[in-house]
Design a protein around this motif. Structure first.
Motif, short mmCIF file in Angstrom:
data_model
loop_
_atom_site.label_atom_id
_atom_site.label_comp_id
_atom_site.label_asym_id
_atom_site.label_seq_id
_atom_site.Cartn_x
_atom_site.Cartn_y
_atom_site.Cartn_z
N ALA A 153 0.85 -1.19 0.00
CA ALA A 153 0.00 0.00 0.00
C ALA A 153 0.89 1.24 0.00
CB ALA A 153 -0.92 0.01 1.22
N ILE A 154 0.32 2.36 -0.43
CA ILE A 154 1.03 3.64 -0.40
C ILE A 154 0.45 4.47 0.73
CG2 ILE A 154 1.33 5.84 -1.62
CD1 ILE A 154 3.16 3.74 -2.68
N SER A 155 1.33 5.04 1.54
CA SER A 155 0.93 5.99 2.57
C SER A 155 1.26 7.39 2.07
CB SER A 155 1.67 5.71 3.88
OG SER A 155 1.31 6.63 4.87
N THR A 156 0.30 8.30 2.18
CA THR A 156 0.47 9.64 1.63
C THR A 156 0.03 10.69 2.64
OG1 THR A 156 -0.04 8.76 -0.57
CG2 THR A 156 -0.07 11.15 -0.33
N LEU A 157 0.76 11.79 2.69
CA LEU A 157 0.37 12.92 3.53
C LEU A 157 -0.59 13.81 2.75
CD1 LEU A 157 3.82 13.87 5.08
CD2 LEU A 157 1.97 12.60 6.15
N PHE A 158 -1.78 14.04 3.30
CA PHE A 158 -2.78 14.90 2.67
C PHE A 158 -3.06 16.10 3.56
CE2 PHE A 158 -3.84 10.78 0.71
CZ PHE A 158 -3.88 11.14 -0.62
N GLU A 159 -3.60 17.15 2.95
CA GLU A 159 -4.02 18.32 3.70
C GLU A 159 -5.45 18.67 3.28
OE1 GLU A 159 -1.14 21.39 4.58
OE2 GLU A 159 -2.51 22.88 3.76
N THR A 160 -6.30 18.96 4.25
CA THR A 160 -7.67 19.36 3.90
C THR A 160 -7.65 20.70 3.18
OG1 THR A 160 -8.08 20.54 5.98
CG2 THR A 160 -8.57 18.16 5.94
N GLU A 161 -8.75 20.98 2.47
CA GLU A 161 -8.86 22.26 1.78
C GLU A 161 -8.85 23.41 2.77
OE1 GLU A 161 -9.09 25.15 -1.10
OE2 GLU A 161 -8.56 23.01 -1.26
N GLY A 162 -9.48 23.20 3.92
CA GLY A 162 -9.47 24.23 4.96
C GLY A 162 -10.38 25.39 4.66
N VAL A 163 -10.26 26.44 5.47
CA VAL A 163 -11.10 27.63 5.32
C VAL A 163 -10.23 28.88 5.42
CG1 VAL A 163 -13.08 26.47 6.35
CG2 VAL A 163 -11.57 27.83 7.79
N TYR A 164 -10.80 29.98 4.94
CA TYR A 164 -10.17 31.29 5.18
C TYR A 164 -11.06 32.06 6.14
CZ TYR A 164 -8.41 35.97 4.79
OH TYR A 164 -7.89 37.21 5.10
N LEU A 165 -10.45 32.63 7.16
CA LEU A 165 -11.16 33.47 8.12
C LEU A 165 -10.67 34.90 7.96
CD1 LEU A 165 -10.97 31.15 11.28
CD2 LEU A 165 -12.81 31.31 9.58
N GLY A 166 -11.61 35.82 7.83
CA GLY A 166 -11.25 37.23 7.66
C GLY A 166 -10.53 37.79 8.88
N PRO A 167 -9.91 38.96 8.74
CA PRO A 167 -9.12 39.55 9.84
C PRO A 167 -9.87 39.64 11.16
CG PRO A 167 -8.78 40.79 7.81
CD PRO A 167 -9.86 39.79 7.52
N ASP A 168 -11.16 39.89 11.11
CA ASP A 168 -11.92 40.01 12.35
C ASP A 168 -12.31 38.66 12.93
OD1 ASP A 168 -13.60 39.47 10.23
OD2 ASP A 168 -15.31 40.56 11.09
N GLN A 169 -12.01 37.57 12.21
CA GLN A 169 -12.35 36.22 12.68
C GLN A 169 -11.12 35.36 13.01
OE1 GLN A 169 -15.02 34.98 9.33
NE2 GLN A 169 -16.38 34.44 11.02
N GLN A 170 -9.95 35.93 12.93
CA GLN A 170 -8.73 35.14 13.14
C GLN A 170 -8.43 35.02 14.63
OE1 GLN A 170 -5.90 37.09 10.53
NE2 GLN A 170 -7.14 36.66 8.73
#
Length: 304
Positions: free
Chosen positions: A245-262
């Motif tokens: 089998a192949i093991s792979t590192l993945f990253e979720t798409e994630g979200v962007y939070l605006g300056p007032d939400q960081q």
């Protein structure tokens, strides 16, 4: 298709026993000239003996192959340099390096001494660094090289009592990823093997009936897949008991939070979306993560 290594020179570390021995024998059977490296120590790294390495050389020579032994401690760069220099003097090149040498000093993190942690890191991580460094420019200059790191499920996923071993085995993945990028233009391909096999490293961990299924040969088939001429690069191949089998590192798409939400509160509020794997992807380089986040930020600004 027949996989052959005629005219190729391979160094296999920790090749006196177990997986390393199996890798070396199969490489020689398929035409490679092989350096059998083994310090000859016990499973915890203590002691030294050249007997095991010499026995593997004798076995290869009896079958009509070519091999030499070298007892370099992979954690000592000067000894590794000497091994590589002797290889060049003997055969003029180094085409394949399988970083297989390893030791165990298992204990829970609370009970583990820093000396035991450092020793395991030195052998597994710095041993792989030292051997790869010693052959790196040779491979680049000859425009050909295949390097295999040996990782472990203990590094990829964790295992109780193996914080030192797991840390080292995950560290070689970072080494593999970067060397694979840097070596690409010179046809130096770097991969990692995550084996499951019955060796000195596992004989006290698994029951006999399980050990009987975990012979080295299926793992060696994976190792040779990662170091032949048409091998991939920057892959983690898991192999054992006939499974691959192949093991792979993945990253979720994630979200962007605006300056007032960081804020941590906003991160927690969006946690399910951040963890959503429906659009996850493998990233080619570390910069791709920065690129993704910067593009999200730019899109936010454009929409304002």
């Amino acid at each position: 298709m027949s996989i052959r290594f005629d005219g190729k020179v391979a160094i296999v570390t920790g090749a006196g026993n177990g997986l390393g021995r199996s890798h070396a024998l199969e490489l020689a059977k398929r035409g490679a000239k092989v350096v059998i490296n083994d310090l000859g120590g016990s499973r915890d790294g203590s002691g030294a003996s050249s007997d095991a390495a010499k026995a593997v050389v004798a076995e290869i020579e009896a079958a009509g192959g070519e091999a030499i032994s070298h007892g370099a401690n992979v954690a000592v760069y000067s000894e590794v340099e000497d091994m590589v220099q002797q290889t060049i003097q003997k055969w003029g090149r180094v085409d394949i390096l399988i970083n297989n040498a390893g030791i165990l000093r298992d204990k829970s993190f609370s009970k583990m001494s820093l000396d035991d942690f450092n020793l395991v890191m030195d052998v597994h991580l710095m041993g792989s660094v030292n051997c790869s460094k010693a052959v790196w420019d040779i491979m680049k200059e000859q425009q050909y090289g295949r390097i295999v790191m040996t990782t472990s499920s203990s590094g990829l996923y964790g295992n109780f009592g193996q914080s030192n071993y797991g840390a080292a085995k995950m560290a070689v993945i970072g080494l593999m990823n970067t060397l694979g990028i840097e070596g690409a233009k010179n046809n130096v391909r770097v991969n990692a093997l995550a084996p499951t096999a019955a060796t000195r490293m596992t004989e006290d961990i698994l029951p006999p009936e399980v050990l009987a299924m975990l012979v080295p040969e299926p793992v060696t088939a994976g190792a040779l897949t990662l170091c032949y001429e048409d091998a991939p690069s920057r892959q983690i191949l898991c192999a054992g008991a006939g499974g691959y089998a192949i093991s792979t590192l993945f990253e979720t798409e994630g979200v962007y939070l605006g300056p007032d939400q960081q804020t941590p509160e906003a991160v927690i509020a969006h946690w399910d979306q951040i963890c959503d794997t429906s659009q996850h992807a493998a990233l080619e380089t570390g910069f791709k993560q920065s690129e993704k986040f910067l593009l999200k930020a730019q899109q936010y600004l454009n929409e304002k």
